[in-house]
Motif scaffolding. Structure first.
Motif, PDB file in Angstrom:
ATOM      1  N   VAL B 135      79.950  82.335  68.567  1.00  0.00           N
ATOM      2  CA  VAL B 135      81.292  81.888  68.953  1.00  0.00           C
ATOM      3  C   VAL B 135      82.321  82.982  68.678  1.00  0.00           C
ATOM      4  CG1 VAL B 135      83.127  80.370  68.107  1.00  0.00           C
ATOM      5  CG2 VAL B 135      80.952  79.389  68.858  1.00  0.00           C
ATOM      6  N   ARG B 142      81.073  85.432  76.281  1.00  0.00           N
ATOM      7  CA  ARG B 142      81.056  84.775  74.971  1.00  0.00           C
ATOM      8  C   ARG B 142      80.913  83.260  75.120  1.00  0.00           C
ATOM      9  NH1 ARG B 142      86.790  85.009  71.686  1.00  0.00           N
ATOM     10  NH2 ARG B 142      86.169  83.912  69.773  1.00  0.00           N
ATOM     11  N   ALA B 143      81.670  82.657  76.028  1.00  0.00           N
ATOM     12  CA  ALA B 143      81.642  81.200  76.180  1.00  0.00           C
ATOM     13  C   ALA B 143      80.289  80.719  76.700  1.00  0.00           C
ATOM     14  CB  ALA B 143      82.766  80.747  77.116  1.00  0.00           C
ATOM     15  N   GLU B 144      79.756  81.420  77.702  1.00  0.00           N
ATOM     16  CA  GLU B 144      78.480  81.014  78.285  1.00  0.00           C
ATOM     17  C   GLU B 144      77.341  81.163  77.273  1.00  0.00           C
ATOM     18  OE1 GLU B 144      80.719  82.952  79.663  1.00  0.00           O
ATOM     19  OE2 GLU B 144      81.359  81.784  81.412  1.00  0.00           O
ATOM     20  N   SER B 146      77.699  81.059  73.997  1.00  0.00           N
ATOM     21  CA  SER B 146      77.891  79.996  73.002  1.00  0.00           C
ATOM     22  C   SER B 146      77.323  78.674  73.513  1.00  0.00           C
ATOM     23  CB  SER B 146      79.387  79.829  72.687  1.00  0.00           C
ATOM     24  OG  SER B 146      79.918  81.011  72.129  1.00  0.00           O
ATOM     25  N   SER B 147      77.574  78.372  74.787  1.00  0.00           N
ATOM     26  CA  SER B 147      77.037  77.137  75.379  1.00  0.00           C
ATOM     27  C   SER B 147      75.513  77.151  75.365  1.00  0.00           C
ATOM     28  CB  SER B 147      77.515  76.983  76.828  1.00  0.00           C
ATOM     29  OG  SER B 147      78.870  76.605  76.853  1.00  0.00           O
TER      30      SER B 147
END
Lengths: 334, 334
Positions: B135, B142-144, B146-147
């Motif tokens: 995260v 970064r978001a993908e 993290s998901s």
């Protein structure tokens, strides 16, 4: 919509947040869904609908009120409010295993009903779900909010571990006590207050003020909670009286007088957990000024929490709402 | 730098990833740092430096090789590779508590050394740390990423819970078995392979191919692992032989023949765990074709994993490297 319109009563927070919590939990793997739904009071141990208590939603209430204070609508942080309650409840499920507590909110704890193994997984699953909800939320400041949750999660676990270690010796001192409370209690309150400000893009001075409010709120709450553990009415607190001194878990009133009292040290070190022995310790702590010091320190932290809140540049209506909430949290007024 | 230059031997993965793992773990709260460092083989139970085994870093190796395949440098996913190993190890610490396993990699399991309560918190802390690392990483996607980590985390826990529940009855069938393995084993392998492609911004067809490779790799590995549990050499597998059938944990060879064998059903339902009884079950499963079916199905999944890998448009050198890695993972060749 004015911020005044968005202020939510406790019942309104409940009716907004609980459906999200319920829906998210029910989408877990069936066994994990069942254990989590039981723990949260949605079903009984046979899987039948239940109206058991599911907690005061303290953290969700703080987040929703803070959202109004920074000009957001409740739905802007609804997912985060539900996620924070799930994160909190993940720690409760594991806490009950760690402390071998048989009861939670007046019902058998999850591990007593479903076994330790599955209860460990259910706690893990709620922790994972909480992070997944904030990570997958597509609103503004998704990354910053995810970081805030991840940090709060780490701090809570650090505080729990530090507390288990410190439990071995009451010479920790107030600084160590404060640190544990800031980690295990304040971190989630800070996360609740700061998340809406992150979403609304507020500057660092606002974030710092909200973090300070959450930090002192946690300390004010925990210290008064420690007082109630020793001198409170079990009918009001819902917990057996003197659990902390019975387990020799050093609480604020004890730590405040421990260094000066040779006699308390002797009583503490004796393994005795009879009511008379605990009463003697409680009387000694009170006579030595431990209760008075705790109550004064809690008041000081409460005042500091409000002072920080006053610097957070929130709407006046939300500030009033949060002041009421802070009071309700610390003084357990319904 | 050409992709060829970035291919890493197992020793190079180790020397790149372990320092990150060690540094991250050592920054945890001291007790949690100590338990995690013990579990990971960095220290012994007295806190002294140790050279104990710390696992094969399978997931980190896959990620580093996949990174080379999509044109990234090792350092582009170093934090994620370390985080994935931490996530995997969080599940191992809790697994040992859940299964009451006394040993992990030839040493007393963390809960045997530090107690169940602190070991629960240490597992929680590694799970939290893993998510915090991805995260807080500021690189692309970064978001993908993290998901992907959050989803993998959820799937592993779902698979573990489903397995504990299915353990009660061996009539689950191969579809249920496959689902459990896809969750508890394949999910982290898929995450390892897909993370670099997310970082490199690869299209969905590449991501899908890598996910397929990870899914079949997990199935090929787990099914052959089940065969080794029954017929393998404990000196090679490092585990007591026939643990699965002793615990009546339905493994692939058993599930493959269970519906057709009345006699196996009788032996299974008898509580007997003597070596002679387990030997009789093993012989019956082999005579009924359970071993042959498992070995063939593992080969089929291995071929499917390589077929998917071939569609992932990776550099030829990295494809070769990953093929070798896949073979090493499934067939446990050093």
């Amino acid at each position: 919509m004015s911020t005044l319109d968005t202020l939510l009563s406790p019942g309104m927070v409940r009716s907004a947040v609980l459906p999200v919590v319920r829906q998210q939990v029910s989408a877990l793997e069936p066994t994990l869904a069942r254990i989590s739904s039981y723990h949260l009071g949605f079903i009984d141990e046979h899987g039948e609908p239940s109206t058991a208590a599911n907690g005061k939603l303290t953290r969700a209430s703080l987040m929703m009120a803070a959202a109004a204070g920074v000009g957001l609508r409740p739905e802007d942080v609804l997912s985060q409010a539900a996620a924070l309650e799930l994160l909190h409840n993940s720690t409760l499920i594991h806490d009950d295993i760690i402390d071998a507590d048989d009861l939670r909110r007046g019902r058998p704890a999850a591990w007593k009903v479903f076994g330790t193994g599955l209860a460990i997984l259910a706690g893990d699953a709620l922790q994972a779900l909480s992070l997944e909800m904030v990570v997958d939320d597509l609103g503004p400041a998704r990354a910053e909010i995810s970081s805030a949750f991840a940090e709060a999660n780490r701090l809570v676990l650090a505080g729990q571990s530090r507390e288990l270690t410190v439990r071995l010796g009451p010479d920790a001192g107030i600084a160590e006590y404060d640190r544990i409370v800031e980690e295990k209690t304040s971190a989630l309150l800070e996360c609740a207050l700061v998340t809406p400000a992150l979403r609304a893009g507020k500057p660092e001075r606002v974030l710092a003020a909200l973090r300070g409010a959450g930090r002192h709120l946690g300390l004010a709450f925990q210290i008064l909670n420690d007082v109630e553990d020793i001198w409170g009415d079990p009918a009001v607190t819902g917990k057996p009286v003197r659990g902390d001194i019975g387990r020799r878990n050093p609480s604020f009133p004890v730590l405040a007088v421990f260094p000066a009292s040779e006699r308390l040290r002797g009583l503490w070190q004796a393994g005795d957990t009879t009511a008379a022995h605990l009463q003697e310790m409680a009387d000694l702590v009170e006579e030595s000024g431990g209760r008075r010091a705790a109550e004064q320190t809690s008041r000081d932290h409460f005042d500091s929490a409000l002072a920080h809140l006053g610097r957070a540049e929130l709407s006046p209506a939300a500030s009033t709402e949060l002041t009421t909430l802070f009071d309700r949290i610390v003084h357990r007024t319904a």
